[in-house]
Design an enzyme around this catalytic site. Structure first.
Site, PDB file in Angstrom:
ATOM      1  N   ASP A 187      31.782 -21.096   7.660  1.00  0.00           N
ATOM      2  CA  ASP A 187      32.785 -21.726   7.528  1.00  0.00           C
ATOM      3  C   ASP A 187      33.249 -22.682   6.379  1.00  0.00           C
ATOM      4  O   ASP A 187      33.119 -23.853   6.236  1.00  0.00           O
ATOM      5  CB  ASP A 187      33.469 -22.132   8.490  1.00  0.00           C
ATOM      6  CG  ASP A 187      34.950 -22.371   8.397  1.00  0.00           C
ATOM      7  OD1 ASP A 187      35.440 -22.826   7.015  1.00  0.00           O
ATOM      8  OD2 ASP A 187      35.634 -23.304   9.587  1.00  0.00           O
ATOM      9  N   HIS A 214      35.754 -26.824  13.276  1.00  0.00           N
ATOM     10  CA  HIS A 214      36.896 -26.105  12.990  1.00  0.00           C
ATOM     11  C   HIS A 214      38.128 -25.694  14.292  1.00  0.00           C
ATOM     12  O   HIS A 214      36.423 -24.847  14.811  1.00  0.00           O
ATOM     13  CB  HIS A 214      37.981 -25.843  12.008  1.00  0.00           C
ATOM     14  CG  HIS A 214      39.089 -26.005  11.361  1.00  0.00           C
ATOM     15  ND1 HIS A 214      40.073 -24.726  12.436  1.00  0.00           N
ATOM     16  CD2 HIS A 214      39.971 -26.670  10.756  1.00  0.00           C
ATOM     17  CE1 HIS A 214      40.794 -24.650  11.750  1.00  0.00           C
ATOM     18  NE2 HIS A 214      41.329 -26.325  11.232  1.00  0.00           N
ATOM     19  N   CYS A 244      42.333 -30.462  13.798  1.00  0.00           N
ATOM     20  CA  CYS A 244      41.495 -29.050  14.942  1.00  0.00           C
ATOM     21  C   CYS A 244      40.607 -28.620  14.637  1.00  0.00           C
ATOM     22  O   CYS A 244      39.567 -28.183  14.978  1.00  0.00           O
ATOM     23  CB  CYS A 244      42.304 -27.859  14.088  1.00  0.00           C
ATOM     24  SG  CYS A 244      43.517 -27.590  13.351  1.00  0.00           S
ATOM     25  N   GLN A 251      35.924 -25.661   3.930  1.00  0.00           N
ATOM     26  CA  GLN A 251      37.116 -26.475   3.015  1.00  0.00           C
ATOM     27  C   GLN A 251      35.880 -27.168   2.251  1.00  0.00           C
ATOM     28  O   GLN A 251      35.796 -28.006   1.021  1.00  0.00           O
ATOM     29  CB  GLN A 251      36.274 -28.199   3.569  1.00  0.00           C
ATOM     30  CG  GLN A 251      37.008 -27.999   4.946  1.00  0.00           C
ATOM     31  CD  GLN A 251      38.770 -29.223   4.597  1.00  0.00           C
ATOM     32  OE1 GLN A 251      38.646 -29.577   3.515  1.00  0.00           O
ATOM     33  NE2 GLN A 251      39.269 -28.162   5.246  1.00  0.00           N
ATOM     34  N   LYS A 304      43.194 -23.146  -0.050  1.00  0.00           N
ATOM     35  CA  LYS A 304      42.704 -25.160   0.072  1.00  0.00           C
ATOM     36  C   LYS A 304      42.645 -24.772  -1.365  1.00  0.00           C
ATOM     37  O   LYS A 304      41.658 -26.215  -1.350  1.00  0.00           O
ATOM     38  CB  LYS A 304      41.940 -25.015   1.277  1.00  0.00           C
ATOM     39  CG  LYS A 304      42.530 -25.101   2.351  1.00  0.00           C
ATOM     40  CD  LYS A 304      41.872 -25.112   3.667  1.00  0.00           C
ATOM     41  CE  LYS A 304      42.423 -25.337   4.921  1.00  0.00           C
ATOM     42  NZ  LYS A 304      41.430 -25.466   6.044  1.00  0.00           N
TER      43      LYS A 304
HETATM   44  C1  LIG Z   1      40.813 -24.818   7.796  1.00  0.00           C
HETATM   45  C2  LIG Z   1      40.196 -24.428   8.070  1.00  0.00           C
HETATM   46  C3  LIG Z   1      40.130 -23.787   8.509  1.00  0.00           C
HETATM   47  C4  LIG Z   1      41.170 -22.726   8.775  1.00  0.00           C
HETATM   48  O1  LIG Z   1      41.886 -22.286   7.689  1.00  0.00           O
HETATM   49  P1  LIG Z   1      43.141 -21.060   7.695  1.00  0.00           P
HETATM   50  O2  LIG Z   1      43.340 -20.770   6.779  1.00  0.00           O
HETATM   51  O3  LIG Z   1      44.279 -21.828   8.355  1.00  0.00           O
HETATM   52  O4  LIG Z   1      43.054 -19.837   8.671  1.00  0.00           O
HETATM   53  C5  LIG Z   1      38.507 -23.411   9.177  1.00  0.00           C
HETATM   54  N1  LIG Z   1      37.508 -23.918   9.048  1.00  0.00           N
HETATM   55  C6  LIG Z   1      37.865 -25.337   8.183  1.00  0.00           C
HETATM   56  C7  LIG Z   1      37.244 -25.891   8.357  1.00  0.00           C
HETATM   57  C8  LIG Z   1      38.573 -25.334   8.240  1.00  0.00           C
HETATM   58  O5  LIG Z   1      39.126 -26.785   7.199  1.00  0.00           O
END
Ligand SMILES: *Cc1c(COP(=O)(O)O)cnc(C)c1O
Length: 404
Positions: free
Chosen positions: A198, A121, A362, A201, A224
């Site tokens: 990260d 992302h 993104c 997801q 999320k």
């Molecule tokens: C949504 C997302 C982000 C960013 O998350 P925010 O809540 O906008 O800070 C980063 N990495 C991944 C894989 C995402 O899906």
């Protein structure tokens, strides 16, 4: 098995109509919907115990502080962190990643290397690029194959004693691919690199175990995973958090302030300057409880059925191509139809009450890899149903007929 109708009744928005049609919400990868218990907990905080935390002797301040710290411990147990002070409240994944990249600005030197993956992302690319610009370090990228899987041989070849940080998402938001992060962490550690995962997801679909993974940092967002927006967690190993400098200066993060010198508070407060999203942090704990009551094992089994059903039904449509065909996948289907712009399909099915994401998600480098402007992404949650998937498939067929 899950009682889906009962679960759906927990989410008031799911009985709404959009454009005159029952809402079919398949944009869970962008943000999840919230159960009533989470919505209520936010109001209860403001109605009953609202006060600033960590600074008042008065009763409400102590009640608010206790609730906030109880939530931290809940999340510590949820991700199996060794200490609660390794769990930092943030405003989301983006904040967590920037906290870490900012800290590494005082560690990296010209010639050092940072390894990211081609599945990231933007929020796990841009902060590392900014860090490399600041420090003279070099950004290296783990390539992917046509199935949307990272190529591990190529990753192995990138690693050397110059590698200082490796960062990769647990699950790709654009394609739903689950990355082999345990392998990546082990290999990165073998050359002495730190690893940031990260997990934005991943946390809606599974329960990460940060000690078992042995990652150095794990960042995720609350919104999320059924929690409020503006909430998130950065897990960091104690030794790393002690080593990194504070991200922001301000109240709450200090031990002693004079105009000559300020000493910083202990973990976790060193990284929590200013008044945080107190209600959000507390309610994130409520969301974690809610998900654990349903059970991640149940969630995963059910979502696998949804993924299987959606993949099978969508492939009935002639000219439809799915991106992210690797074996290990979360309940996300990213697709296009030959000769039709994803945006046009998204707009037509929106008129039919169906919320999907269209665009680059993104993750422009992934779209560049496939030479496409974007995809239509349907991302499923445990509160979605096979019937909703059938509604979407019929709507996509209809849009295709209208557009071709
Ligand atoms: C949504 C997302 C982000 C960013 O998350 P925010 O809540 O906008 O800070 C980063 N990495 C991944 C894989 C995402 O899906």
């Amino acid at each position: 098995m899950l009682d889906i109708q009962k679960i759906r009744a927990d989410f008031p928005i799911l009985s709404e109509k959009v454009n005159g049609k029952p809402l079919v919400y398949f944009d869970n990868g962008a943000t999840s919907q919230k159960p009533q218990i989470v919505i209520d907990a936010e109001a209860e905080y403001y109605q009953e115990i609202n006060a600033n935390i960590h600074r008042g002797v008065h009763t409400l301040s102590q009640l608010a502080t206790d609730a906030y710290e109880i939530s931290r411990v809940k999340i510590q147990h949820h991700i199996n962190a060794k200490f609660s002070h390794e769990v930092l409240f943030t405003s989301g994944t983006t904040h967590g990643i920037n906290l870490v990249t900012n800290g590494f600005a005082s560690i990296l030197k010209p010639g050092d290397e940072v390894v990211v993956s081609s599945l990231e992302h933007h929020s796990n690319i841009v902060p590392w690029q900014m860090l490399c610009e600041r420090t003279g370090a070099t950004l290296k990228v783990i390539p992917m194959n046509e199935d949307g899987e990272l190529i591990m041989d190529a990753f192995d070849a990138l690693l050397s004693e110059k590698t200082k940080v490796v960062t990769v998402n647990h699950i790709s938001n654009a394609l739903g691919i689950i990355n082999p992060i345990k392998y990546i962490i082990e290999k990165a550690h073998a050359v002495g690199a730190a690893v940031l995962i990260d997990g934005a997801q991943a946390v809606p679909h599974l329960k990460p175990d940060v000690q078992d993974l042995d990652c150095d940092f794990y960042a995720f967002s609350g919104h999320k995973m059924c929690g409020p927006t503006g909430t998130g967690i950065l897990y960091g190993k104690e030794a790393w958090l002690n080593k990194l400098p504070p991200y922001q200066g301000g109240g709450e993060m200090i031990k002693e302030v004079t105009f000559e010198k300020t000493t910083y508070a202990d973990l976790p407060h060193k990284f929590e300057a200013g008044t945080p999203n107190i209600a959000g942090g507390i309610v994130l704990g409520t969301a974690v409880d809610y998900l654990n009551n349903i059970g991640f094992h149940n969630i995963q089994k059910y979502e696998e059925h949804l993924l299987e059903h959606a993949t099978k039904r969508l492939l009935e449509i002639e000219g439809l191509k799915i991106y992210g065909t690797g074996k290990n996948k979360a309940s996300v289907v990213s697709f296009n139809i030959d000769g039709i712009h994803p945006y046009d399909i998204g707009s037509i099915i929106d008129k039919l009450g169906i919320a999907v994401r269209t665009g680059h998600h993104c993750a422009q480098p992934i779209m560049n890899f496939f030479c496409i402007p974007g995809t239509i992404r349907a991302s499923f949650s445990f509160y979605n149903t096979k019937e909703e998937i059938d509604v979407m498939v019929e709507a996509v067929k209809k849009a295709k007929t209208m557009l071709s």
